[in-house]
Design a protein around this motif. Structure first.
Motif, mmCIF file in Angstrom:
data_model
loop_
_atom_site.group_PDB
_atom_site.id
_atom_site.type_symbol
_atom_site.label_atom_id
_atom_site.label_comp_id
_atom_site.label_asym_id
_atom_site.label_seq_id
_atom_site.Cartn_x
_atom_site.Cartn_y
_atom_site.Cartn_z
ATOM 1 N N PHE A 115 -32.085 6.258 -18.063
ATOM 2 C CA PHE A 115 -32.914 7.316 -17.476
ATOM 3 C C PHE A 115 -34.064 7.699 -18.399
ATOM 4 O O PHE A 115 -35.122 8.124 -17.931
ATOM 5 C CB PHE A 115 -32.059 8.537 -17.147
ATOM 6 C CG PHE A 115 -31.233 8.359 -15.903
ATOM 7 C CD1 PHE A 115 -31.836 8.242 -14.659
ATOM 8 C CD2 PHE A 115 -29.857 8.287 -15.975
ATOM 9 C CE1 PHE A 115 -31.094 8.059 -13.511
ATOM 10 C CE2 PHE A 115 -29.097 8.111 -14.829
ATOM 11 C CZ PHE A 115 -29.709 7.987 -13.596
ATOM 12 N N ASP A 116 -33.879 7.550 -19.703
ATOM 13 C CA ASP A 116 -34.980 7.835 -20.625
ATOM 14 C C ASP A 116 -36.173 6.936 -20.350
ATOM 15 O O ASP A 116 -37.329 7.342 -20.512
ATOM 16 C CB ASP A 116 -34.516 7.662 -22.078
ATOM 17 C CG ASP A 116 -33.554 8.754 -22.512
ATOM 18 O OD1 ASP A 116 -33.505 9.803 -21.831
ATOM 19 O OD2 ASP A 116 -32.852 8.557 -23.523
ATOM 20 N N MET B 107 -38.071 8.467 -17.290
ATOM 21 C CA MET B 107 -38.634 9.814 -17.351
ATOM 22 C C MET B 107 -40.086 9.866 -17.812
ATOM 23 O O MET B 107 -40.674 10.934 -17.901
ATOM 24 C CB MET B 107 -37.769 10.713 -18.239
ATOM 25 C CG MET B 107 -36.417 11.017 -17.629
ATOM 26 S SD MET B 107 -36.564 11.682 -15.939
ATOM 27 C CE MET B 107 -34.964 11.239 -15.272
ATOM 28 N N ASP C 146 -35.701 14.362 -11.298
ATOM 29 C CA ASP C 146 -34.854 14.999 -12.321
ATOM 30 C C ASP C 146 -34.811 16.512 -12.138
ATOM 31 O O ASP C 146 -33.746 17.138 -12.246
ATOM 32 C CB ASP C 146 -35.384 14.644 -13.706
ATOM 33 C CG ASP C 146 -34.603 15.303 -14.819
ATOM 34 O OD1 ASP C 146 -33.419 14.948 -15.012
ATOM 35 O OD2 ASP C 146 -35.163 16.199 -15.492
ATOM 36 N N ARG D 104 -31.465 18.788 -11.412
ATOM 37 C CA ARG D 104 -31.059 19.873 -12.315
ATOM 38 C C ARG D 104 -30.975 21.202 -11.594
ATOM 39 O O ARG D 104 -30.199 22.076 -11.977
ATOM 40 C CB ARG D 104 -32.016 19.941 -13.490
ATOM 41 C CG ARG D 104 -31.865 18.738 -14.419
ATOM 42 C CD ARG D 104 -32.265 19.045 -15.816
ATOM 43 N NE ARG D 104 -33.652 18.703 -16.070
ATOM 44 C CZ ARG D 104 -34.309 19.074 -17.149
ATOM 45 N NH1 ARG D 104 -33.743 19.828 -18.050
ATOM 46 N NH2 ARG D 104 -35.552 18.702 -17.330
ATOM 47 N N MET E 227 -26.622 17.903 -14.893
ATOM 48 C CA MET E 227 -27.460 17.573 -16.030
ATOM 49 C C MET E 227 -27.371 16.085 -16.374
ATOM 50 O O MET E 227 -26.355 15.422 -16.107
ATOM 51 C CB MET E 227 -27.027 18.384 -17.258
ATOM 52 C CG MET E 227 -27.145 19.887 -17.079
ATOM 53 S SD MET E 227 -28.875 20.424 -16.885
ATOM 54 C CE MET E 227 -28.857 21.008 -15.188
ATOM 55 N N ARG E 228 -28.428 15.589 -16.985
ATOM 56 C CA ARG E 228 -28.430 14.211 -17.432
ATOM 57 C C ARG E 228 -27.292 14.007 -18.434
ATOM 58 O O ARG E 228 -27.063 14.837 -19.298
ATOM 59 C CB ARG E 228 -29.768 13.874 -18.089
ATOM 60 C CG ARG E 228 -30.225 12.444 -17.844
ATOM 61 C CD ARG E 228 -31.550 12.161 -18.516
ATOM 62 N NE ARG E 228 -32.570 13.127 -18.148
ATOM 63 C CZ ARG E 228 -33.728 13.239 -18.781
ATOM 64 N NH1 ARG E 228 -33.979 12.484 -19.841
ATOM 65 N NH2 ARG E 228 -34.613 14.123 -18.388
ATOM 66 N N GLY E 229 -26.617 12.895 -18.326
ATOM 67 C CA GLY E 229 -25.456 12.649 -19.177
ATOM 68 C C GLY E 229 -24.147 12.847 -18.440
ATOM 69 O O GLY E 229 -23.124 12.272 -18.818
ATOM 70 N N TYR F 216 -24.609 12.473 -12.430
ATOM 71 C CA TYR F 216 -26.075 12.532 -12.431
ATOM 72 C C TYR F 216 -26.687 11.317 -11.747
ATOM 73 O O TYR F 216 -27.639 11.453 -10.968
ATOM 74 C CB TYR F 216 -26.598 12.634 -13.865
ATOM 75 C CG TYR F 216 -28.104 12.721 -13.960
ATOM 76 C CD1 TYR F 216 -28.759 13.942 -13.848
ATOM 77 C CD2 TYR F 216 -28.879 11.571 -14.151
ATOM 78 C CE1 TYR F 216 -30.147 14.027 -13.926
ATOM 79 C CE2 TYR F 216 -30.252 11.639 -14.225
ATOM 80 C CZ TYR F 216 -30.880 12.872 -14.113
ATOM 81 O OH TYR F 216 -32.262 12.942 -14.182
ATOM 82 N N ARG F 217 -26.186 10.114 -12.008
ATOM 83 C CA ARG F 217 -26.772 8.907 -11.424
ATOM 84 C C ARG F 217 -26.746 8.963 -9.898
ATOM 85 O O ARG F 217 -27.736 8.636 -9.234
ATOM 86 C CB ARG F 217 -26.024 7.668 -11.913
ATOM 87 C CG ARG F 217 -26.445 6.372 -11.231
ATOM 88 C CD ARG F 217 -25.863 5.156 -11.958
ATOM 89 N NE ARG F 217 -24.426 5.254 -12.118
ATOM 90 C CZ ARG F 217 -23.537 4.845 -11.212
ATOM 91 N NH1 ARG F 217 -23.963 4.323 -10.067
ATOM 92 N NH2 ARG F 217 -22.249 4.943 -11.452
ATOM 93 N N PHE G 269 -29.244 11.548 -8.694
ATOM 94 C CA PHE G 269 -30.611 11.082 -8.915
ATOM 95 C C PHE G 269 -31.041 10.168 -7.776
ATOM 96 O O PHE G 269 -32.134 10.329 -7.212
ATOM 97 C CB PHE G 269 -30.708 10.352 -10.257
ATOM 98 C CG PHE G 269 -32.109 9.932 -10.617
ATOM 99 C CD1 PHE G 269 -32.906 10.738 -11.411
ATOM 100 C CD2 PHE G 269 -32.639 8.722 -10.160
ATOM 101 C CE1 PHE G 269 -34.206 10.357 -11.745
ATOM 102 C CE2 PHE G 269 -33.924 8.334 -10.478
ATOM 103 C CZ PHE G 269 -34.711 9.158 -11.275
#
Length: 370
Positions: free
Chosen positions: A203-204, A207, A216, A220, A225-227, A231-232, A235
């Motif tokens: 994801f980084d 972004m 994102d 949120r 949250m990411r992590g 999340y996937r 998203f």
């Protein structure tokens, strides 16, 4: 009968509408079932999670139905085109088609191999379900949508009967245009899903793109949250939601002047802009995101390595069948009297699933594709 529902051969009416009949014929044909074991991006034997051509076609169909319903178009026609649009794909994704295209051109079959037209040929020629004719005898609107996608499709290799019947200088129906964009939404979102799952992209990496940042922020807001493991999934769902809502918002007004009971086929000339599509901002952001995926995901060394092996499998099968026709099943050899032998070879290889192509390669050469 309108032009949209015309067929090549006479048929008996039943309780279904014309496009429902088309859909049913596609779902029950062998080429559709074989999509289950044909590569989308990740080779089928890599794992049970990843998309195949079949799951991709189902996802495109679902999105296309939603878009068509919201725009007041024929939902069943869009569904049928979506389910049919990848029937001509070879094993191992686009690289298999590229390999066959090169081989046919080198062999003097100048029209090469092109997967859009191959899907059309599956529906009109290669599937055999009736005694008196080849193909599935589908409606004009379905065949036109598979052949053209969104745009005029005037290719030098198309036979005269296709040119005469399908007015290649004109756009297809609005339903076909919707499917083309549904395809884009589906493969962008599910390739991200599979790429993240497979560990080829993070994801980084995404972004840095405005569209990913927008997605994102939506996730949120849900409190995810990411992590987090969830999340996937959130998203991917949010990305589809943003693209679908933007497409509907920017297409409704433009589609309204063309609204009618029967689909509009071969009506809009090439000079006319598409009445459906994304808004300028989201459209631009989506293009940027797709370019990043091409650089970071589709050209990843692990993907390129697997695809090269698949391409070599297709080349080797074509070479073996060319040198020794006895390796082909009798049904394929019998087609030599009706079609050019090299086209028969290409059709046979294109019809294979990944696993059958690898099995046949192993039987001929005694080597396994890894």
């Amino acid at each position: 009968m309108s032009r949209a529902t015309e067929r090549f051969f006479p048929f008996e009416e039943d309780f279904r509408d014309p496009f429902s009949r088309d859909r049913d014929r596609v779902i029950h044909c062998g080429s559709f079932r074989r999509l289950e074991y044909k590569t989308q991006v990740f080779l089928n034997h890599e794992g049970d999670y990843f998309r195949t051509r079949l799951t991709h076609s189902l996802e495109v169909s679902q999105i296309a139905r939603t878009l068509s319903r919201m725009l007041g178009l024929n939902e069943t026609l869009s569904e049928t085109i979506a389910l049919s649009h990848d029937l001509g794909h070879t094993p191992f994704g686009h690289v298999g088609g590229d390999a066959l295209d090169t081989l046919l051109r080198v062999d003097g079959r100048g029209n090469g191999f092109e997967h859009n037209f191959q899907s059309f040929r599956v529906l009109t020629t290669l599937e055999k379900r009736y005694k008196d004719f080849d193909g599935l005898n589908l409606t004009f609107a379905t065949l036109e949508g598979v052949l053209k996608h969104s745009y005029p499709y005037d290719k030098p290799f198309l036979p005269d009967w296709v040119r005469e019947r399908f007015e290649l200088e004109k756009h297809p129906s609005l339903e076909a245009m919707v499917v083309d964009h549904a395809d884009e939404i589906a493969y962008t979102s599910h390739d991200i899903d599979d790429g993240i799952k497979y560990g080829l992209i993070g994801f980084d990496d995404l972004m840095e793109e405005p569209l990913a940042l927008r997605v994102d922020a939506m996730v949120r807001e849900e409190g995810v949250m990411r992590g987090e493991e969830l999340y996937r999934h959130r998203f991917v769902a949010a990305l589809i939601k943003i693209l679908v809502e933007d497409f509907i918002a920017h297409s409704q007004v433009r589609v309204a002047p063309y609204a009618r009971e029967e689909p509009l086929c071969a009506t809009l000339p090439a000079s006319e802009p598409l009445p459906v599509g994304f808004g300028p901002e989201v459209g631009s952001e989506l293009k940027r995101l797709k370019k990043r995926l091409f650089r970071r995901l589709y050209r990843h060394q692990r993907i390129v390595s697997k695809m090269y092996a698949g391409k070599e499998c297709v080349r080797s099968l074509y070479r073996a069948f060319s040198e020794e026709e006895g390796l082909l099943p009798r049904a394929q050899r019998e087609l030599f009297t009706r079609r050019h032998p090299r086209r028969v070879l290409a059709d046979y290889i294109a019809s294979m699933t990944d696993r059958y192509a690898m099995k046949t390669y192993h039987e001929i050469y005694g080597i396994s594709i890894r």
